[in-house]
Design an enzyme around this catalytic site. Sequence first.
Site, mmCIF file in Angstrom:
data_model
loop_
_atom_site.group_PDB
_atom_site.id
_atom_site.type_symbol
_atom_site.label_atom_id
_atom_site.label_comp_id
_atom_site.label_asym_id
_atom_site.label_seq_id
_atom_site.Cartn_x
_atom_site.Cartn_y
_atom_site.Cartn_z
ATOM 1 N N ASP A 46 8.554 -8.561 2.514
ATOM 2 C CA ASP A 46 9.946 -7.687 2.113
ATOM 3 C C ASP A 46 10.977 -9.269 1.980
ATOM 4 O O ASP A 46 11.640 -8.291 2.697
ATOM 5 C CB ASP A 46 10.028 -6.489 3.205
ATOM 6 C CG ASP A 46 10.918 -5.490 2.721
ATOM 7 O OD1 ASP A 46 10.731 -5.507 0.890
ATOM 8 O OD2 ASP A 46 11.095 -4.908 2.947
ATOM 9 N N ASN A 98 17.316 -8.769 3.777
ATOM 10 C CA ASN A 98 15.977 -9.407 4.888
ATOM 11 C C ASN A 98 16.729 -11.179 5.438
ATOM 12 O O ASN A 98 15.815 -11.351 5.567
ATOM 13 C CB ASN A 98 14.652 -8.422 4.704
ATOM 14 C CG ASN A 98 14.282 -7.967 4.895
ATOM 15 O OD1 ASN A 98 15.126 -7.385 5.728
ATOM 16 N ND2 ASN A 98 13.212 -6.450 4.348
ATOM 17 N N ASP A 146 13.462 -9.299 10.066
ATOM 18 C CA ASP A 146 12.178 -8.352 10.006
ATOM 19 C C ASP A 146 10.997 -8.461 8.594
ATOM 20 O O ASP A 146 10.949 -7.782 7.766
ATOM 21 C CB ASP A 146 13.168 -7.446 9.037
ATOM 22 C CG ASP A 146 12.487 -6.129 9.285
ATOM 23 O OD1 ASP A 146 11.217 -5.485 9.883
ATOM 24 O OD2 ASP A 146 13.278 -4.657 7.975
#
Length: 338
Positions: free
Chosen positions: A210, A215, A227
């Site tokens: 992701d 992030n 994350d």
Amino acid sequence: MTHDSSLATSSHPYDTLTPDIILDAMEEAGFAVSGRLFALNSYENRVYQVGLDEGAPVIAKFYRPGRWTEAEIREEHEFTLELLAADIPVVAPLAMPSGDTLGQHGAFLFAVFAQRGGQAPDVSVTDTLYRLGQWLGQMHNIGASKPFGHRPGISVLDGIEKNNRLLVEGNWVPDDLRPAWDSLIPDLIQACGARIDEAGPVDTLRLHGDCHAGNILCRDEQMLFVDLDDCRTGPAVQDMWLLLNGEDSERGAQLGELLEGYEMFRDFNRRERHLIEPLRCYRQIAHCAWLAKRWDDPAFPRFFPWFAQPRFWSDQVLSLREQLAALQTPSISLPGQY
């Protein structure tokens, strides 16, 4: 449409995650907490800044019950710690006083992280993309060194079919939009399949999963990946395409900058660029299914009220039509590649 915000009153496991439970979990894990507790923005999990009697606060993440198995969470931790050991800038879980990175209190598994600050990188700056590419190349060398044993892989076509089935069977798509929706999905699957065939065989590896600008933290010229909750197995380009934006020519130039840094450390199969639009299509439908699956969590109707409104679904139909057009046009070209 049979869904409304009255579902916000339904019982949910996070209803039992009270401040006392959070502080008890931290104390049981060996932390001397001060009693100061501050909830941070997070929907999939629950994340809190927890004050300690001595030193800086820490961040406690309580995993959503039932989403990941303990083995899958431990693989996230192991991968993150491997990256950290290789001097790749990631926020890794801290070893608790027990020596473990994963705690358990009642039904909740949780991890603790050092508090780190920063801002999302400006990916319109070519030097930023180049540096991100360098770090991704090093991250992927570690990711390719061994496979995940428990965490899932990305399967675009199966994922679209599965998520679409959840949305249709759950009556999320309004009746008046179902004909348009139902005609789009097979065309999208076919177009994604054609692009996947165009890419041909590609290697897969352990990924961040992701890797968008939100992030990544930047502070004092330093970058920090955060994350890894969605880390999984997939093609390398999955960790690149979310950093691209703008028209095709702009995204091609941005990908070229990323790869210039990336290929200092790791080769990249340029045919993977054909996977960008299938991955984008998969992500859009998966996002809708994620909201549907989480609707029994009271936080979701509160923070995403538009999801249950017809306007959202008409916008999705329009967006998926645009996505189909993107799938049916040539893939983005890299500089010097036609």
